[in-house]
Scaffold this motif. Structure first.
Motif, PDB file in Angstrom:
ATOM      1  N   VAL A  45      26.933  39.476  41.197  1.00  0.00           N
ATOM      2  CA  VAL A  45      28.153  39.798  40.452  1.00  0.00           C
ATOM      3  C   VAL A  45      29.033  40.684  41.326  1.00  0.00           C
ATOM      4  O   VAL A  45      28.981  41.918  41.265  1.00  0.00           O
ATOM      5  CB  VAL A  45      27.829  40.477  39.111  1.00  0.00           C
ATOM      6  N   ASP A  46      29.809  40.032  42.180  1.00  0.00           N
ATOM      7  CA  ASP A  46      30.733  40.764  43.042  1.00  0.00           C
ATOM      8  C   ASP A  46      32.030  41.041  42.281  1.00  0.00           C
ATOM      9  O   ASP A  46      32.149  40.744  41.091  1.00  0.00           O
ATOM     10  CB  ASP A  46      30.998  39.982  44.329  1.00  0.00           C
ATOM     11  N   GLU A  47      33.003  41.596  42.974  1.00  0.00           N
ATOM     12  CA  GLU A  47      34.252  41.996  42.318  1.00  0.00           C
ATOM     13  C   GLU A  47      34.974  40.808  41.696  1.00  0.00           C
ATOM     14  O   GLU A  47      35.477  40.896  40.568  1.00  0.00           O
ATOM     15  CB  GLU A  47      35.157  42.706  43.331  1.00  0.00           C
ATOM     16  N   SER A  48      35.014  39.696  42.417  1.00  0.00           N
ATOM     17  CA  SER A  48      35.718  38.522  41.901  1.00  0.00           C
ATOM     18  C   SER A  48      35.027  37.968  40.659  1.00  0.00           C
ATOM     19  O   SER A  48      35.686  37.575  39.683  1.00  0.00           O
ATOM     20  CB  SER A  48      35.796  37.441  42.978  1.00  0.00           C
ATOM     21  N   THR A  49      33.694  37.933  40.706  1.00  0.00           N
ATOM     22  CA  THR A  49      32.936  37.412  39.568  1.00  0.00           C
ATOM     23  C   THR A  49      33.099  38.323  38.363  1.00  0.00           C
ATOM     24  O   THR A  49      33.306  37.861  37.234  1.00  0.00           O
ATOM     25  CB  THR A  49      31.452  37.276  39.951  1.00  0.00           C
ATOM     26  N   TRP A  50      32.999  39.636  38.586  1.00  0.00           N
ATOM     27  CA  TRP A  50      33.185  40.590  37.499  1.00  0.00           C
ATOM     28  C   TRP A  50      34.580  40.438  36.887  1.00  0.00           C
ATOM     29  O   TRP A  50      34.740  40.425  35.654  1.00  0.00           O
ATOM     30  CB  TRP A  50      32.994  42.015  38.004  1.00  0.00           C
ATOM     31  N   GLY A  51      35.572  40.301  37.739  1.00  0.00           N
ATOM     32  CA  GLY A  51      36.936  40.156  37.245  1.00  0.00           C
ATOM     33  C   GLY A  51      37.119  38.907  36.410  1.00  0.00           C
ATOM     34  O   GLY A  51      37.831  38.913  35.397  1.00  0.00           O
ATOM     35  N   MET A  52      36.468  37.812  36.812  1.00  0.00           N
ATOM     36  CA  MET A  52      36.583  36.574  36.043  1.00  0.00           C
ATOM     37  C   MET A  52      35.807  36.670  34.736  1.00  0.00           C
ATOM     38  O   MET A  52      36.223  36.134  33.716  1.00  0.00           O
ATOM     39  CB  MET A  52      36.083  35.395  36.879  1.00  0.00           C
ATOM     40  N   LEU A  53      34.676  37.378  34.766  1.00  0.00           N
ATOM     41  CA  LEU A  53      33.888  37.548  33.549  1.00  0.00           C
ATOM     42  C   LEU A  53      34.603  38.413  32.514  1.00  0.00           C
ATOM     43  O   LEU A  53      34.630  38.078  31.324  1.00  0.00           O
ATOM     44  CB  LEU A  53      32.540  38.195  33.880  1.00  0.00           C
ATOM     45  N   PHE A  54      35.188  39.527  32.966  1.00  0.00           N
ATOM     46  CA  PHE A  54      35.667  40.538  32.032  1.00  0.00           C
ATOM     47  C   PHE A  54      37.161  40.839  32.133  1.00  0.00           C
ATOM     48  O   PHE A  54      37.686  41.587  31.308  1.00  0.00           O
ATOM     49  CB  PHE A  54      34.898  41.852  32.248  1.00  0.00           C
ATOM     50  N   GLY A  55      37.826  40.267  33.126  1.00  0.00           N
ATOM     51  CA  GLY A  55      39.237  40.573  33.327  1.00  0.00           C
ATOM     52  C   GLY A  55      40.154  39.672  32.532  1.00  0.00           C
ATOM     53  O   GLY A  55      39.783  39.014  31.560  1.00  0.00           O
TER      54      GLY A  55
END
Length: 207
Positions: A45-55
């Motif tokens: 769960v890198d920054e891009s993945t986190w952003g897509m999950l929760f952003g």
């Protein structure tokens, strides 16, 4: 990690439970999520993945520009990716009318996903590649590897294998989504040198 597992589960990517651990099923769910949203498939769960999950992009449909009922390669891949961590059962007959089917072998995953899109496709791996080639839709492995939703096929005997096997390309040149075996179930796999043929699926719309 429980927050990530909960969010993945909400989006239809099974982690095998919300327990705060980062085991194989959670890694595979992250890989499936990344593949769906065409992120780099790392399982982390890198920054891009986190952003897509929760952003602001959460819940975004990668096929949003397609008609809702169009049998596109993107929708085919997404259907298969949502089955990650389902069971592998050799010779099983998946219920094509069941949107929550949870056990597949390699060919049944593909025929089930096609049926969910209104496309009839054979339920046996050798019949699937034959259907592709007979329609004049064969591809090399290298071309299929970079074509999202294309078939990748291994004929029995290749690299000592006993059985035919079929997978769906994620279009990255490196990864598949497939009902792999009884140990892994439905999982994101690596193409490597495992396949002998490729092809388009008749009736599926490719970009």
């Amino acid at each position: 990690m429980e927050q990530v597992q909960q969010r993945l589960t909400e989006l239809g990517f099974s982690t095998g439970g919300v327990d705060g651990g980062y085991g194989r099923k959670t890694v595979e769910a992250v890989q499936a999520f990344q593949a769906t949203y065409q992120l780099e498939i790392t399982g982390q769960v890198d920054e891009s993945t986190w952003g897509m999950l929760f952003g602001s992009h959460e819940g975004q449909d990668i096929a949003a520009d397609d008609p809702a009922d169009a049998p596109t390669a993107d929708r085919l891949v997404e259907l298969c990716l949502h089955q990650v961590n389902d069971r592998y059962v050799l010779g099983t007959q998946a219920d094509h009318n069941n949107p929550d089917e949870d056990e597949f072998d390699c060919a049944e995953l593909i025929s089930w996903a096609c049926a969910r899109l209104g496309v009839e496709f054979p339920s046996y791996s050798v019949s699937q590649i034959d259907a592709s080639h007979h329609a004049g839709l064969g591809l090399s492995v290298s071309d299929a590897a970079t074509t999202r939703g294309a078939l990748l096929f291994r004929r029995a005997g290749h690299n000592g294998s006993k059985y035919n096997h079929v997978a769906i390309s994620l279009g990255t040149g490196e990864e598949t989504i497939e009902a792999m075996d009884s140990k892994h179930g439905v999982a994101v796999g690596e193409i490597g040198h495992r396949f002998t043929d490729g092809g388009y699926i008749p009736g599926i719309q490719y970009h």
